[in-house]
Structure formats: structure tokens, C-alpha cells
Design a protein around this motif. Structure first.
Motif, PDB file in Angstrom:
ATOM      1  N   ILE A 207      30.096  54.323  65.043  1.00  0.00           N
ATOM      2  CA  ILE A 207      30.708  53.022  64.751  1.00  0.00           C
ATOM      3  C   ILE A 207      29.744  52.107  64.010  1.00  0.00           C
ATOM      4  O   ILE A 207      30.120  51.445  63.027  1.00  0.00           O
ATOM      5  N   LEU A 208      28.479  52.062  64.449  1.00  0.00           N
ATOM      6  CA  LEU A 208      27.526  51.151  63.811  1.00  0.00           C
ATOM      7  C   LEU A 208      27.044  51.671  62.462  1.00  0.00           C
ATOM      8  O   LEU A 208      26.423  50.931  61.701  1.00  0.00           O
ATOM      9  N   ALA A 209      27.323  52.937  62.173  1.00  0.00           N
ATOM     10  CA  ALA A 209      27.059  53.458  60.835  1.00  0.00           C
ATOM     11  C   ALA A 209      28.288  53.319  59.950  1.00  0.00           C
ATOM     12  O   ALA A 209      28.279  53.714  58.791  1.00  0.00           O
ATOM     13  N   GLU A 210      29.333  52.740  60.542  1.00  0.00           N
ATOM     14  CA  GLU A 210      30.627  52.536  59.868  1.00  0.00           C
ATOM     15  C   GLU A 210      31.256  53.844  59.415  1.00  0.00           C
ATOM     16  O   GLU A 210      31.985  53.905  58.433  1.00  0.00           O
ATOM     17  N   THR A 211      30.951  54.890  60.192  1.00  0.00           N
ATOM     18  CA  THR A 211      31.594  56.195  60.014  1.00  0.00           C
ATOM     19  C   THR A 211      31.984  56.703  61.406  1.00  0.00           C
ATOM     20  O   THR A 211      31.421  57.685  61.900  1.00  0.00           O
ATOM     21  N   PRO A 212      32.932  56.037  62.079  1.00  0.00           N
ATOM     22  CA  PRO A 212      33.253  56.385  63.464  1.00  0.00           C
ATOM     23  C   PRO A 212      33.798  57.795  63.601  1.00  0.00           C
ATOM     24  O   PRO A 212      34.470  58.311  62.697  1.00  0.00           O
ATOM     25  N   ILE A 228      30.998  43.949  65.355  1.00  0.00           N
ATOM     26  CA  ILE A 228      30.231  44.192  64.134  1.00  0.00           C
ATOM     27  C   ILE A 228      30.238  42.961  63.234  1.00  0.00           C
ATOM     28  O   ILE A 228      29.235  42.648  62.569  1.00  0.00           O
ATOM     29  N   ALA A 229      31.342  42.233  63.233  1.00  0.00           N
ATOM     30  CA  ALA A 229      31.420  41.019  62.407  1.00  0.00           C
ATOM     31  C   ALA A 229      30.370  39.988  62.823  1.00  0.00           C
ATOM     32  O   ALA A 229      29.950  39.150  62.015  1.00  0.00           O
ATOM     33  N   LYS A 230      29.944  40.052  64.089  1.00  0.00           N
ATOM     34  CA  LYS A 230      28.933  39.103  64.577  1.00  0.00           C
ATOM     35  C   LYS A 230      27.504  39.557  64.250  1.00  0.00           C
ATOM     36  O   LYS A 230      26.550  38.826  64.522  1.00  0.00           O
ATOM     37  N   LEU A 231      27.372  40.763  63.704  1.00  0.00           N
ATOM     38  CA  LEU A 231      26.045  41.337  63.478  1.00  0.00           C
ATOM     39  C   LEU A 231      25.593  41.297  62.022  1.00  0.00           C
ATOM     40  O   LEU A 231      24.587  41.905  61.671  1.00  0.00           O
ATOM     41  N   ASP A 232      26.310  40.568  61.189  1.00  0.00           N
ATOM     42  CA  ASP A 232      25.939  40.530  59.768  1.00  0.00           C
ATOM     43  C   ASP A 232      24.505  40.041  59.554  1.00  0.00           C
ATOM     44  O   ASP A 232      23.840  40.438  58.594  1.00  0.00           O
ATOM     45  N   PHE A 233      24.009  39.198  60.454  1.00  0.00           N
ATOM     46  CA  PHE A 233      22.645  38.670  60.311  1.00  0.00           C
ATOM     47  C   PHE A 233      21.588  39.765  60.465  1.00  0.00           C
ATOM     48  O   PHE A 233      20.426  39.568  60.094  1.00  0.00           O
ATOM     49  N   LEU A 234      21.982  40.943  60.976  1.00  0.00           N
ATOM     50  CA  LEU A 234      21.038  42.037  61.179  1.00  0.00           C
ATOM     51  C   LEU A 234      21.011  43.044  60.033  1.00  0.00           C
ATOM     52  O   LEU A 234      20.122  43.885  59.972  1.00  0.00           O
ATOM     53  N   ARG A 235      21.982  42.979  59.163  1.00  0.00           N
ATOM     54  CA  ARG A 235      22.119  44.023  58.146  1.00  0.00           C
ATOM     55  C   ARG A 235      20.886  44.113  57.255  1.00  0.00           C
ATOM     56  O   ARG A 235      20.355  43.106  56.795  1.00  0.00           O
ATOM     57  N   THR A 236      20.452  45.353  57.025  1.00  0.00           N
ATOM     58  CA  THR A 236      19.309  45.575  56.142  1.00  0.00           C
ATOM     59  C   THR A 236      19.735  45.810  54.709  1.00  0.00           C
ATOM     60  O   THR A 236      18.920  45.797  53.801  1.00  0.00           O
ATOM     61  N   ARG A 237      21.027  46.069  54.520  1.00  0.00           N
ATOM     62  CA  ARG A 237      21.586  46.185  53.174  1.00  0.00           C
ATOM     63  C   ARG A 237      23.090  45.987  53.276  1.00  0.00           C
ATOM     64  O   ARG A 237      23.662  46.035  54.358  1.00  0.00           O
ATOM     65  N   ASP A 238      23.744  45.757  52.134  1.00  0.00           N
ATOM     66  CA  ASP A 238      25.188  45.541  52.135  1.00  0.00           C
ATOM     67  C   ASP A 238      25.921  46.860  52.332  1.00  0.00           C
ATOM     68  O   ASP A 238      25.419  47.936  51.986  1.00  0.00           O
ATOM     69  N   GLY A 239      27.114  46.752  52.901  1.00  0.00           N
ATOM     70  CA  GLY A 239      27.991  47.914  52.970  1.00  0.00           C
ATOM     71  C   GLY A 239      27.689  48.847  54.121  1.00  0.00           C
ATOM     72  O   GLY A 239      26.882  48.548  55.003  1.00  0.00           O
ATOM     73  N   PRO A 240      28.365  50.001  54.112  1.00  0.00           N
ATOM     74  CA  PRO A 240      28.226  50.968  55.205  1.00  0.00           C
ATOM     75  C   PRO A 240      26.771  51.379  55.434  1.00  0.00           C
ATOM     76  O   PRO A 240      26.007  51.564  54.498  1.00  0.00           O
ATOM     77  N   GLY A 241      26.415  51.486  56.683  1.00  0.00           N
ATOM     78  CA  GLY A 241      25.057  51.926  57.013  1.00  0.00           C
ATOM     79  C   GLY A 241      24.053  50.820  57.154  1.00  0.00           C
ATOM     80  O   GLY A 241      22.911  51.063  57.543  1.00  0.00           O
TER      81      GLY A 241
END
Length: 300
Positions: A207-212, A228-241
Motif C-alpha cells: 500500500i505504501l509503495a502504491e502497488t497494493p 496516505i493523503a496525510k503523509l505527503d510531507f514525508l514523500r521523497t519524490r512525486d508519484g508512486p513509491g
């Protein structure tokens, strides 16, 4: 690669372990030659803990890992598997035969760790009266070194921990960005008892790799999407993964988790995850925010 001591077993283990489920093709078709390369590369990268089970591909994961460990590689790893499958009854005879079959598929005369798999599927009394004595007999016979138990049901897992029959525990999807329910009770108890701790499904079954995984239900996916919508501040890059790196670091840097299992079936994914096992975790304030956001939440 970082290493730690696996509880009271004294085994020195890599903090990243190779999980065996994807190697059987359970989450998508896998090429056996690629599986062999993944196992070899994992060992070359310093990963010395491999965890599999008869359930994965109905033995195919064990067969593939066994072939990949030939040529002296078996002696370079801590090899863990599990006893029986949830569609079986965990009686004495079944547990003995399950481990014997695993030894044959893995092409080894002993397992470093055998865990009772998903004990939530079995009567508690059956585990106490038959499954545990079977594991103890296997240990007496030198076919098993250490004993473990696994389930995502944390209350049940702690009940089994308190029997003092086990050296190690494994849970899954219970210490990840969306659900850290193992943090408050189970991990402190494991530390007190000096048990080895394995954390599975740190990416929440993909799920967190956006490939459930294909078997995850719509309601679970809906709840996960809200988190996941609340975790955007953690993303290391845009999009899946983009959440893979923070999710892996979240687990790797918890000192009470000795092995974070990474289920990968490609060299690229293996190398990416292994590079994250470098001792650098989330910033304290960032981790505190994650804990606050999902306190008491559970996706699965």
C-alpha cells in the motif's frame, strides 16, 4: 548494512532481512533466474537473514531459496521458515512433517529459526498442547535452533510470548507509517523478555509503495488512501513509491526491531531498500508527527 543482536539467541543479524513471499510469485509473476540473482545479491550486500514459509507459493519460495543457497551460501545466512499453513491443523504430527518438508525444500539439515505461522488461525489449546511440543522435539533433535511465533494479532502474540516458549516473534503491518500499534505494548514486552523481533509488511502489503497486493479489499484501500493523503510531507519524490524511503527508515531505526523484512523480487528494489539500511531515520519531530497522526489507527 547495519547489524544487531537478535535478542537472546545471540545471532548477529542484518537489520534488513529478505522476505520470501514475493520470491514465490505470490504478488506477481517472478522469474526463477531473477530470484536466484536477488538471493545472491542480497548476500553480497550484507543481508544475512532470510525468512520464508511453506505458505508462500505452497512451498515454491522454499524450493527457490534452497536452490539459490547452494554452493556454500547457506552457511552465510540465518535461515528462518515457518511451520505449517493456515489451511492445516497444527497438531503434533503436522508440525513435525511441515518442518521436515521445509528442510527438504530448502536443502539443509537444520533451520536457524522456525516460527508457528499465523497462530490466530488455530485454537490456542492446540498450539500449547501439540504445536509447541513438536517444535521443542525438533530442537532436541538438532533440526531447529530457535523457536518463534507469528501473527498480526498483537494481543494473541503477547499471550504466546508470556508462555516463555519462544525466542522470537514476528508481526506484520503493525509497525509502519499508517499503523504503529506494536509500539506501546508489544515492543516493550519483547525488549523486557529479550526476544528477537521481526517486522513484516512495513509497506503495508504494498500500500505504501502504491502497488497494493491484489487481495486487499476495497474498504482497506479506502482507509489507507485517507492515511496516505496525510503523509505527503514525508514523500521523497512525486508519484508512486515516494513513501518507500520514509517507511523503510521508520522501521530500520527502531532499536526494538531487529529485522525489517523486505519482500522484493527484483534487483533494483533490493538495492534501493538495502541502501536505506544505513542508520539514518526520520527526524525526531517528523517521527513524532507520524505517531500523533495515526495514534490508535489500524488499516488492516
Amino acid at each position: 548494512m547495519e547489524y544487531t543482536t537478535f535478542g537472546k539467541t545471540g545471532l548477529r543479524v542484518s537489520k534488513m532481512g529478505l522476505g520470501g513471499a514475493p520470491l514465490a510469485g505470490d504478488f506477481g509473476k517472478t522469474d526463477e533466474s531473477e530470484v536466484q540473482r536477488v538471493v545472491h545479491e542480497a548476500i553480497d550486500l550484507g543481508i544475512n537473514f532470510i525468512d520464508t514459509a511453506p505458505l508462500y507459493g505452497k512451498g515454491e519460495s522454499e524450493r527457490r531459496i534452497g536452490r539459490a543457497l547452494e554452493g556454500g551460501r547457506r552457511e552465510r545466512v540465518v535461515l528462518a521458515s515457518k511451520a505449517a499453513r493456515s489451511d492445516m491443523r497444527y497438531d503434533y504430527k503436522t508440525i513435525i512433517q511441515s518442518v521436515e518438508d521445509s528442510l527438504a525444500r530448502l536443502r539443509t539439515d537444520r533451520l536457524d529459526l522456525v516460527q508457528l505461522h499465523d497462530v490466530n488461525t488455530q485454537p490456542y489449546e492446540l498450539i500449547i498442547e501439540e504445536a509447541i511440543p513438536a517444535l521443542q522435539k525438533l530442537r532436541e533433535d538438532g533440526k531447529v535452533r530457535f523457536l518463534g511465533v507469528s501473527t498480526k494479532d498483537l494481543d494473541l502474540l503477547m499471550r504466546f510470548m508470556r508462555t516463555e516458549a519462544f525466542d522470537a516473534v514476528q508481526f506484520y503491518a503493525r509497525y509502519m507509517l499508517l499503523d504503529h500499534s506494536a509500539k506501546d505494548a508489544l515492543l516493550p514486552l519483547a525488549r523486557e523478555m529479550n526476544l528477537g523481533v521481526m517486522n513484516g509488511s512495513v509497506l503495508g502489503m504494498g500500500i505504501l509503495a502504491e502497488t497494493p497486493a491484489f487481495f486487499i479489499g476495497e474498504e482497506t484501500l479506502r482507509r489507507a488512501a485517507e492515511g496516505i493523503a496525510k503523509l505527503d510531507f514525508l514523500r521523497t519524490r512525486d508519484g508512486p513509491g515516494g513513501l518507500i524511503e520514509p517507511a523503510m527508515r521508520f522501521s530500520f531505526t527502531n532499536p526494538d526491531i531487529h529485522v525489517t523484512l523486505s519482500g522484493v523480487a527484483t534487483l533494483d528494489a533490493l538495492r534501493m531498500n538495502a541502501a536505506l539500511c544505513d542508520g539514518r531515520g526520520l527526524e525526531p519531530e517528523t517521527q513524532a508527527k507520524v505517531f500523533e497522526l495515526f495514534q490508535g489507527d489500524s488499516v488492516f
